[in-house]
Design a protein around this motif. Structure first.
Motif, PDB file in Angstrom:
ATOM      1  N   GLU A  17     -60.141 -15.749 -14.911  1.00 51.31           N
ATOM      2  CA  GLU A  17     -60.245 -16.157 -13.499  1.00 51.31           C
ATOM      3  C   GLU A  17     -61.677 -16.033 -12.999  1.00 51.31           C
ATOM      4  N   PHE A  18     -62.325 -14.914 -13.328  1.00 49.60           N
ATOM      5  CA  PHE A  18     -63.708 -14.730 -12.907  1.00 49.60           C
ATOM      6  C   PHE A  18     -64.619 -15.782 -13.554  1.00 49.60           C
ATOM      7  N   GLY A  19     -64.340 -16.112 -14.831  1.00 47.40           N
ATOM      8  CA  GLY A  19     -65.142 -17.130 -15.499  1.00 47.40           C
ATOM      9  C   GLY A  19     -65.008 -18.487 -14.843  1.00 47.40           C
ATOM     10  N   ARG A  20     -63.794 -18.863 -14.448  1.00 47.27           N
ATOM     11  CA  ARG A  20     -63.600 -20.158 -13.784  1.00 47.27           C
ATOM     12  C   ARG A  20     -64.281 -20.188 -12.422  1.00 47.27           C
ATOM     13  N   GLN A  21     -64.259 -19.068 -11.710  1.00 46.08           N
ATOM     14  CA  GLN A  21     -64.955 -19.021 -10.424  1.00 46.08           C
ATOM     15  C   GLN A  21     -66.458 -19.210 -10.603  1.00 46.08           C
ATOM     16  N   ARG A  22     -67.017 -18.613 -11.626  1.00 47.02           N
ATOM     17  CA  ARG A  22     -68.451 -18.747 -11.860  1.00 47.02           C
ATOM     18  C   ARG A  22     -68.810 -20.165 -12.294  1.00 47.02           C
ATOM     19  N   LEU A  23     -67.939 -20.782 -13.119  1.00 42.06           N
ATOM     20  CA  LEU A  23     -68.190 -22.171 -13.506  1.00 42.06           C
ATOM     21  C   LEU A  23     -68.072 -23.112 -12.310  1.00 42.06           C
ATOM     22  N   ALA A  24     -67.273 -22.722 -11.316  1.00 42.86           N
ATOM     23  CA  ALA A  24     -67.137 -23.540 -10.110  1.00 42.86           C
ATOM     24  C   ALA A  24     -68.282 -23.334  -9.133  1.00 42.86           C
TER      25      ALA A  24
END
Length: 436
Positions: free
Chosen positions: A340-347
């Protein structure tokens, strides 16, 4: 499945470290206090000393048994939930729910056995130190020597293994159960605990200020009220967050996350409520009682000293176990969100913004837990103080409540932020790929 469970523990020991720690501490506490039963049964122990040792072992041993189960259950629930994909893959490969249950229970029992074996040495030393405290306070004769015998050994082993097996079975059933989860029974139990707590606290007014049992209904009432609030943790969290008009990206996202994950965070909120209520109520009641005895110029009896020792010991045990449950649950839950944290950073979110959201979630959890825990504690403190001193809210309540809130905030925020910072060190693409 048993051989698979043993290979799973042997090849992935890090996954079971939190369960091992919970079993180790639980077995240490249970064996330490139950060794007082062995000590009381030694030949030549006078009746007064035997009564003191038996009372302490019985009361604290009972609390310890419950705390062992909750500590192991909270740890295993988070761990098994994170293995949902693995368990589903085993089911697709032909494993039945009963076989999965035996595998998870076998893992838990193996880890609990290791924790119990490691706890024997510390329990012996802890029992001797505890007996020394009773010697220094004059509650037990100095000639009484410590004994670590079959009661301590078998009670610690039995309680820890039963708690591990039962908690593992409940955890795997929650993960593998299909369809809506029954919540009616839990809701009824919560309302029953709230009603019993209200009756218990109100019954304090039926006692006189000099009754030795005056503290009991107030303390038990506060505990029952906190249990009722704890069982309604998910509903309380949803209700509170639905009325929070927080601004900013971090605050908005934190509220949304708490609403969506209220069921998963209920265990953490339960720990916060119980810790705040039991610690605040017990310490405040003991402070009011000690001040009243000092103001009257009387000397504390042996029974009063025993009660004070029990209260402080129970609070200490609860604090240690609840901190353990919080750290384990928060660490596992935050680590599980790496994707989840990785997807937020990619966004487009920065690591600072992700940490801000995690901090806001931890702060909101702490506020809700401390709020309802304080309400439960206050419901028990006020009747006792009115009867004992003719006051309403004692001066010690504010200081004790703030201290417990500070401890809860430090554990919750410290664990959440430290774990999130560690998770964010992994590159965002790698974090997303590892959970895909």
């Amino acid at each position: 499945m048993l051989s698979l469970a043993l290979r799973s523990v042997r090849h992935r020991p890090g996954r079971f470290l939190a369960t091992l720690l919970a079993a180790f501490l639980g077995a240490t506490v249970v064996m330490t206090f139950n060794s007082l039963h062995d000590t009381a049964a030694r030949p030549g122990v006078d009746p007064a000393s035997a009564d003191t040792l038996g009372l302490t072992a019985g009361v604290v041993g009972g609390y310890g048994t419950l705390l062992v189960f909750f500590a192991i259950a909270s740890t295993l629930t988070v761990t098994v939930r994170q293995r949902a994909a693995e368990l589903e893959l085993l089911r697709c490969s032909g494993a039945t729910p009963a076989q999965l249950g035996r595998m998870v229970v076998g893992e838990a029992v193996a880890v609990a056995l290791a924790g119990t074996a490691l706890a024997v040495g510390p329990a012996v030393l802890g029992g001797r130190a505890l007996l020394g405290v009773f010697h220094d306070g004059g509650q037990v004769a100095g000639s009484v020597e410590h004994s670590f015998g079959p009661v301590a050994l078998w009670s610690g082993t039995g309680v820890t293994l039963l708690a591990a097996a039962g908690a593992a079975l409940l955890a795997v059933r929650r993960v593998t159960r299909r369809g809506p989860r029954p919540t009616r029974a839990r809701r009824r139990l919560a309302y029953a605990a709230l009603a019993a707590g209200a009756v218990s606290t109100c019954s304090t007014f039926a006692f006189s200020a000099t009754d030795e049992a005056l503290m009991a209904p107030a303390a038990y009432g506060a505990i029952l009220l906190s249990v009722g609030f704890a069982l309604l943790a998910a509903r309380l969290l949803t209700a509170v967050t639905a009325r929070l008009p927080l601004g900013g990206a971090a605050g908005w996202l934190a509220v949304r996350n708490l609403r969506e994950r209220a069921g998963h965070l209920a265990g953490i909120l339960m720990s916060l409520i119980l810790f705040t209520a039991v610690s605040t109520a017990t310490l405040t009641l003991q402070s009011v009682e000690s001040d009243a005895v000092a103001a009257s110029g009387r000397v504390k009896t042996v029974d009063a000293k025993n009660m004070e020792t029990l209260n402080l010991t129970v609070v200490g045990i609860i604090a240690v176990f609840v901190c353990l449950m919080l750290v384990n649950s928060l660490y596992a839950a935050t680590t599980y969100r790496s994707g989840e944290f990785g997807r937020q950073r990619l966004a487009g979110a920065t690591p600072g913004q992700v940490l801000g959201t995690v901090g806001a979630e931890g702060a909101l959890l702490t506020v809700v837990g401390v709020l309802f825990g304080t309400l439960a504690a206050l419901a028990g403190v006020v009747p006792f103080t009115v009867v004992r001193t003719d006051e309403v809210v004692p001066d010690a309540f504010l200081g004790t409540g703030l201290a417990m809130a500070a401890v809860a905030a430090a554990v919750t925020l410290g664990t959440s932020l430290a774990t999130a910072r560690r998770v964010l060190r992994v590159p965002a693409v790698a974090a997303v790929a590892s959970t895909a």
